[in-house]
Design a protein around this motif. Structure first.
Motif, PDB file in Angstrom:
ATOM      1  N   ARG A  65      12.599 -48.361 -25.805  1.00 31.87           N
ATOM      2  CA  ARG A  65      13.814 -48.408 -24.969  1.00 31.87           C
ATOM      3  C   ARG A  65      13.576 -47.744 -23.616  1.00 31.87           C
ATOM      4  N   TRP A  66      12.909 -46.588 -23.620  1.00 32.05           N
ATOM      5  CA  TRP A  66      12.688 -45.886 -22.360  1.00 32.05           C
ATOM      6  C   TRP A  66      11.617 -46.561 -21.509  1.00 32.05           C
ATOM      7  N   ARG A 109      15.016 -36.970 -24.051  1.00 36.13           N
ATOM      8  CA  ARG A 109      16.053 -37.978 -23.785  1.00 36.13           C
ATOM      9  C   ARG A 109      17.070 -37.469 -22.769  1.00 36.13           C
ATOM     10  N   PHE A 110      17.502 -36.219 -22.942  1.00 37.77           N
ATOM     11  CA  PHE A 110      18.484 -35.665 -22.007  1.00 37.77           C
ATOM     12  C   PHE A 110      17.918 -35.629 -20.588  1.00 37.77           C
ATOM     13  N   ARG A 134       8.949 -40.802 -17.439  1.00 41.37           N
ATOM     14  CA  ARG A 134       8.548 -39.489 -17.967  1.00 41.37           C
ATOM     15  C   ARG A 134       9.076 -39.288 -19.392  1.00 41.37           C
ATOM     16  N   THR A 135      10.305 -39.748 -19.642  1.00 44.73           N
ATOM     17  CA  THR A 135      10.858 -39.638 -20.997  1.00 44.73           C
ATOM     18  C   THR A 135      10.077 -40.499 -21.978  1.00 44.73           C
ATOM     19  N   SER A 167      16.820 -42.271 -13.068  1.00 44.22           N
ATOM     20  CA  SER A 167      15.879 -43.044 -12.255  1.00 44.22           C
ATOM     21  C   SER A 167      14.811 -43.663 -13.146  1.00 44.22           C
ATOM     22  N   GLU A 168      14.118 -44.669 -12.605  1.00 43.24           N
ATOM     23  CA  GLU A 168      13.037 -45.280 -13.363  1.00 43.24           C
ATOM     24  C   GLU A 168      11.880 -44.304 -13.567  1.00 43.24           C
TER      25      GLU A 168
END
Length: 476
Positions: free
Chosen positions: A389-390, A343-344, A357-358, A351-352
């Motif tokens: 969410r990501w 998350r960090f 990647r997250t 960026s998208e």
């Protein structure tokens, strides 16, 4: 097939020594499996007045006689259980409490311990005081994502303890506190606050205001009500006065104060508070203390909340080897820290592509959470909400909507319609789909729930009303 008659004959020929008593202990516990380590705990060897090697020899002899199976856990055939004699249940309970790890690092071992406690007679463990293993098993149920089961067991314990101990016994009051605590964790904060308010009066009358019971109740009340940091500062001072600065309850209350500072809009204050806590925990317990590792993780979290995701990522990445070494790769704290690092990294990227990647990193953790905690554990479901969410933040709204809808269905089934996570998934799904009217409806559901459960003047209700009004204003 080894006949029941031959088994019974071998039981009858056992001398009145260690093997017979070990068989009686095994027969009093869960037939589906008993950890072998239980038989060599201090509680058991002390009761038998023998060494651990003597007990292991007895287990080998019982296995040779086919009276138990001992690979890799101890199991007793059903036809043996009824003929093996009796064993003191309090000793068995002492052994289970001794065996219980401070931090549960996987569902399988915890389930086995809980099943073995369930094999005992709860009423006998409440006669002269509530045995500590009963408190441990209810905490284990709640922490494993089963607060309703924890509450149900606590209510049975309360009925039994009231009969044998009376309403003002400290253990009875502790059971009442734990019922309220798990009600709060179930999303029923208003009911929990009501129970705790009445409990605090009873505790201060029966035990005095400086007893650990009312101090613990004040802390839980402050957490549930969202009291300002000043209230917790006073509570910390009371803990220091009563327990001393290095008592576990004092350290725990300082952690609550630090978190409350962050929730009150002061992430820098939360970081500073947790840094002081880390210094004191290191002095008292050393670098490998689990509570110290948690505090270090919270320092990273509040740096991120304060807008410094890169520093949060650096702190968490430095922490991960220590957590993995001390607690193990499958510890919940290790998995949570790996998720936090992902998350960090996404927040630092901005960026998208970073968000994608997250999303991929968090999705890769879902199988580990399912394996360690189970598919329906609240942490597993929360992680899946974060994946959705990501995905949405990465611009892949189709994947976001799909994951939100999937996890929302599971949250409804597992946690019910009033849980925060259930509402967050619904709001996320409608936001990702661009359903503006649906967003209004979802936000209104949250406000109406908080108004019903918490009351119109609760800070969470006021915040929910403000979010709804702000959203409506944006649509005009």
């Amino acid at each position: 097939m080894f006949s029941r008659i031959r088994r019974r004959a071998r039981i009858n020929r056992l001398p009145d020594g260690v093997p017979r008593q070990v068989l009686a202990l095994a027969s009093s516990l869960d037939p589906d499996g008993i950890p072998e380590a239980l038989f060599t705990t201090a509680a058991v060897t002390g009761h038998l007045a023998v060494g651990a090697d003597d007990v292991r020899a007895a287990l080998r002899e019982l296995h040779r006689l086919r009276l138990i199976k001992n690979a890799p856990v101890v199991r007793v055939p059903l036809d043996v259980r009824g003929n093996a004699g009796s064993f003191p249940e309090t000793v068995a309970a002492d052994a289970l409490a001794e065996l219980w790890p401070r931090t549960e690092n996987g569902p399988g071992h915890a389930r086995m311990l809980r099943a073995n406690v369930a094999a005992l007679h709860t009423d006998r463990l409440c006669e002269s005081g509530v045995h500590r293993v009963l408190f441990r098993v209810t905490n284990s149920l709640g922490e494993s994502g089963q607060p309703a089961a924890a509450i149900a067991l606590l209510e049975r314990m309360l009925d039994q303890a009231l009969t044998s101990l009376g309403p003002d016994h400290p253990d009875v009051l502790a059971i009442r506190h734990n019922i309220a605590y798990w009600l709060g964790k179930s999303g029923r904060e208003a009911a929990a606050v009501g129970l705790l308010t009445g409990l605090l009066e009873a505790e201060e009358r029966a035990l005095g205001p400086d007893h650990p019971g009312p101090l613990s109740t004040r802390r839980t009340l402050a957490e549930l009500r969202g009291d300002p940091p000043e209230v917790l500062e006073t509570l910390v001072a009371d803990h220091v006065r009563v327990h001393g600065p290095d008592h576990p309850e004092t350290f725990g209350t300082r952690g609550v104060l630090a978190t409350r500072r962050g929730e009150d809009g002061d992430p820098a204050g939360a970081v500073a508070e947790f840094e002081r806590l880390v210094t004191d925990l290191r002095r008292k317990r050393g670098d490998d203390d689990p509570e110290l590792l948690t505090a270090r993780g919270n320092i990273a979290l509040w740096h991120a909340e304060g807008g410094n995701a890169r520093r949060a990522e650096r702190i968490a990445t430095e922490l991960l080897p220590d957590v993995t070494r001390v607690l193990g790769p499958d510890a919940v704290q290790t998995l949570d820290l790996r998720a936090d690092i992902a998350r960090f990294q996404g927040e630092a990227s901005g960026s998208e592509d970073g968000a994608a990647r997250t999303a991929a990193a968090l999705a890769g953790l879902v199988p580990d959470y399912r394996r360690v905690l189970g598919a329906d554990h609240p942490r597993t479901l929360s992680l899946r909400t974060d994946v959705a969410r990501w995905h949405t933040a990465s611009g892949d709204r189709t994947a976001g909507v799909r994951e939100y809808q999937s996890v929302h269905a599971d949250l409804l089934r597992v946690l019910g319609p009033d849980a925060d996570e259930t509402h967050l998934a619904l709001i996320g799904a409608r936001s990702a789909a661009g359903d503006l009217d649906g967003m209004t409806d979802a936000l209104e559901q949250v406000f109406r729930r908080d108004e019903r459960l918490l009351g119109a003047d609760h800070p969470d209700t006021i915040a929910a009303r403000a979010r709804l009004e702000d959203w409506r204003a944006r649509l005009r």
